[in-house]
Design an enzyme around this catalytic site. Sequence first.
Site, short mmCIF file in Angstrom:
data_model
loop_
_atom_site.label_atom_id
_atom_site.label_comp_id
_atom_site.label_asym_id
_atom_site.label_seq_id
_atom_site.Cartn_x
_atom_site.Cartn_y
_atom_site.Cartn_z
N HIS A 105 -7.44 -5.80 -0.72
CA HIS A 105 -6.31 -4.88 -0.77
C HIS A 105 -5.01 -5.67 -0.70
CE1 HIS A 105 -4.21 -1.16 -0.47
NE2 HIS A 105 -3.98 -1.19 0.82
N SER B 243 0.84 -1.19 0.00
CA SER B 243 0.00 0.00 0.00
C SER B 243 0.89 1.26 0.00
CB SER B 243 -0.96 -0.05 1.19
OG SER B 243 -1.99 0.90 1.07
N ASP C 202 -8.65 -4.43 -6.21
CA ASP C 202 -8.19 -3.68 -5.04
C ASP C 202 -9.00 -2.39 -4.89
OD1 ASP C 202 -6.66 -2.11 -3.15
OD2 ASP C 202 -4.96 -3.44 -3.56
#
Length: 514
Positions: A483, A227, A453
């Site tokens: 995610h 991320s 995602d």
Amino acid sequence: MPNPCRLRAAALTAAALVLSTVLAGCGDDSQDEDVSAQKLSWKDCPAPSAAEGGGDAPSPLADGDEWQCATMQAPLDWDEPKGDTIKLALIRAKASGAESARIGSLVFNFGGPGGSGVTTLPAFGEEYAQLRTRYDLVSFDPRGVGRSAPVECETDLQLDVLFQQDATPDDTAERATFLDNTREFNEACETNSEKVLPHVRTTDAARDLDLMRHVLGDDKLHYFGISYGTELGGVYAHLFPKNVGRAVFDAVVDPTQNAEQGSLGQARGFQLALDNYAADCTSQTEDCPVGDTAQDVKDRIAKLLKDLDSKPIPGIFPRELTQTAATSGIAQALYSREFWEYLTEGLAQAYDGNGQILMALSDSMNGRNQDGEYSNITAANTAINCADDKARYTADHVERKLPEFRAASALFGDFLAWGMVGCTDWAVPGAADHPDVSAPGSAPILVVGNTGDPATPYEGAKKMVDALGPGVGAELTYKGQGHGAYDSKNKCVRDAVNGYLLDGKVPAAGTVCS
């Protein structure tokens, strides 16, 4: 307030909520010698601090080995390396294999920005057992986070009120209240953390990473960024391309977007995830308890949120589930396919007038534990984003952009659009419109994009590959949900990532896992 959807979900924390140390600050002493000469002193890990989320000290690994913790001194201001220092908290699990097979340290950043790596790595440690055969697994609390000179803003009670507020104002009075609350939060950050706020940019954290590489004894930085950790990794590769070892970027932030474009992309991403959830629920052999068709599921969620706007329902006593808290809870559940069942249960419960599960999911998003204590993830997330992002959006700008955001997502559009004002009154100017991740001369970086995602849409992976430059980024596609890709446990993804990190085998161009 910045949009909490920018925070990475911590699945085990949320599951515990659903199913069931002193803070280190800035030092005042000047550094008499180069910080690169320091030696780390590894010891048993303490229980997490309040800013890290509290709880118990990490349990031993499956083979009985203990986690070890240390602190690393870093300059508060990298432009004055001999000036004041801060302490950065580190954690490691030593490599389990033969010393002759050890490659070095593999440093993780799990995202946020604002997530504590010291608490997250042990929570997911067994997921990386194969990587541990050849690497010391290492993570850290980046500056401003957890036990690393944490940014402090409002109290727990003030945060309870803040996260109950109407974050999608419908009229002039609600808009004024929302903007006042945002300004008060930002002023509290300045009052309580003025010294550290100018020094929590991603470029500062990247310089900390290079110091960490040196202090750990590694010639190259071997890195696993997830991320926001992909943005940090890209900035590191830009600043120190010759020091990049084997690196993986998973759940990739689009480095070409400014804050507004990123928020709009997330509106589309979370809407896609909601569409996929609704289709999955109604395709099951048993009846979906929250709707008869995919559109019915979304219509009923929209009605729930509209009703909560004027009439909240009981949540976790004494708090009520508001429209904003419910939206946060739904977003949290969309971070992982494993959480879709909790979303279904939470929605069914809310339709019966009970908001406990959705509020527990919202609490996890916002870093609140069952004792009512908040980690500093929201404070750190705000500070890092506002120090990085140059744009300062006004309420009038948001009003003009609302139609575009609503077109991207009827459910999340307003929520994400109003989140853009979070940096408007921030004490420190933002650095740039978007990060520079160009890294000519870097070793290959494996860039993994997930087509489903919600928080870092799939298109960002290709944008990262292009921005890194020719011959650097190697893209791997995962056709999945949630995610990130590696933590999905997909065998194809695991084999590709492990093959690269352990044996240096870069997957063939265009590799797709499903």
